[in-house]
Scaffold this active site. Structure first.
Site, PDB file in Angstrom:
ATOM      1  N   SER A 233       0.790  -1.071  -0.148  1.00 48.63           N
ATOM      2  CA  SER A 233      -0.053   0.048   0.113  1.00 48.63           C
ATOM      3  C   SER A 233       0.820   1.382  -0.046  1.00 48.63           C
ATOM      4  O   SER A 233       2.089   1.463   0.401  1.00 48.63           O
ATOM      5  CB  SER A 233      -0.932  -0.005   1.164  1.00 48.63           C
ATOM      6  N   SER A 271      -2.281  -3.648  -2.816  1.00 44.79           N
ATOM      7  CA  SER A 271      -1.872  -2.366  -2.532  1.00 44.79           C
ATOM      8  C   SER A 271      -2.762  -1.319  -2.333  1.00 44.79           C
ATOM      9  O   SER A 271      -3.561  -0.803  -3.247  1.00 44.79           O
ATOM     10  CB  SER A 271      -0.833  -1.798  -3.502  1.00 44.79           C
ATOM     11  N   GLY A 272      -3.302  -1.063  -1.191  1.00 40.82           N
ATOM     12  CA  GLY A 272      -4.222   0.118  -0.941  1.00 40.82           C
ATOM     13  C   GLY A 272      -3.704   1.446  -1.046  1.00 40.82           C
ATOM     14  O   GLY A 272      -2.818   1.794  -0.341  1.00 40.82           O
TER      15      GLY A 272
END
Length: 353
Positions: A233, A271-272
């Protein structure tokens, strides 16, 4: 080391410290926790108007490129177009104690503000490769300490604060910052970026337009483990002293992915990627129940058709902030003996030459 010290050719004119704190009033503080073999984490605090005026709202908005992450308080920002209180960034499983820490800090500093409802903004990225992220290592007191430590001027980068246990392009990553100066008629404004960089697969890494990731593909213990390629992220915070409307702050936040893409990422599902943008230019009335004549707030803003230079400033400052995070971070060993290698600067310089 920072990107410009390595001689990287990057676009745009930076502010004095090449940091988000070049925007007047913005303060940044860290609590870094490195203990034993398993604790590699921390807290980052960003105060849009500093400690003295933390309760005075800023015009703000946010954008999510990929919602596989968390940023609390965003529904109120979407509703009102305003941000107040310190913004904290930490690891995924420490959002709760950091949220509580902001409330306790506000209650200590300005009890009358805490007597109202508080909806702090706390964002996260996942540090479970290096850190015992399920352990209760981050406490409310660490969030309070990060806010207390916040200051203007040059700030540390790499493995500090919330970025302590983070990785980027399968190298050691973490906290990074940069800024750009924008001339607007007779006025000069600053756009500052801060990233908690914890994203990207090794083969994606691109620096100054050169795809260097595959050439640096050896010594890759992160992706040789069971770690998801590109996972982790990224949180980005954009600050400016230019006068904008909430929708214009949203437009700034939407430009963050373009800066990230210049470093090679294609945006992993794991992945935020969540971004916040705020403007300190219009001083808003603190949120209290009106007594007597309610009065009015007044907003001044840059015309929409004059936004392009500010968009470019976001893109270039985000790109450089990521590179600064990578270059500042040093090799780290953590949980289960796992190792995250530093980006090899000499080899990188040779590739870019």
């Amino acid at each position: 080391m920072r990107a410009r010290e390595l001689g990287l050719r990057l676009r745009g004119r930076t502010g004095r410290h090449n940091a988000i704190t070049d925007v007047a009033g913005v303060e940044v503080g860290y609590t870094t926790l490195i203990e034993g073999d398993d604790v590699r984490t921390g807290v980052t605090a960003i105060l849009p108007r500093g400690k003295a005026d933390f309760d005075v709202p800023c015009i703000a908005e946010w954008f999510s490129l990929n919602g596989n992450g968390e940023m609390t308080g965003t529904t109120l920002i979407r509703e009102t177009g305003q941000l107040r209180l310190p913004v904290l960034i930490t690891n995924t499983h420490a959002v709760g104690p950091c949220h509580r820490g902001v409330i306790e800090w506000v209650a200590r500093e300005k009890p009358r503000v805490a007597a109202q409802w508080l909806l702090p903004v706390v964002a996260e990225t996942y540090d479970g490769y290096l850190n015992d992220t399920n352990g209760a290592h981050v406490q409310a007191s660490h969030a309070i300490a990060a806010i207390d430590a916040a200051c203007s001027g040059p700030i540390a980068e790499g493995s500090v604060g919330g970025g302590t246990g983070m990785n980027c392009y399968a190298f050691k990553g973490g906290s990074g910052t940069s800024s750009r100066v924008v001339e607007y008629g007779r006025d000069i404004y600053t756009v500052g970026a801060f990233v908690q960089a914890n994203f990207g697969a090794r083969n994606e890494l691109t620096i100054c337009g050169v795809p260097v990731g595959e050439a640096l593909g050896d010594d890759n213990p992160i992706e040789e483990s069971d770690w998801k390629s590109g996972a982790g992220s990224v949180i980005a915070v954009i600050a400016t002293d230019a006068p904008f409307l909430p929708g214009q702050c949203a437009a700034l936040a939407r430009r963050v992915p373009m800066g990230l893409a210049r470093t090679g990422t294609t945006g992993s599902h794991f992945s935020g990627d969540i971004f916040l943008a705020f403007s300190t230019a219009n001083v808003q009335t603190p949120s209290v129940y009106p007594v007597g004549d309610p009065g009015y707030d007044h907003l001044r803003h840059v015309p929409w058709n004059r936004m392009d230079d500010f968009f470019a400033a976001v893109v270039y400052s985000i790109e450089e902030a990521v590179l600064n995070a990578l270059l500042a971070a040093e090799t780290m060993t953590g949980r289960l003996g796992r190792r995250s290698p530093a980006l090899p600067k000499d080899r990188l310089a040779a590739l870019l030459s």
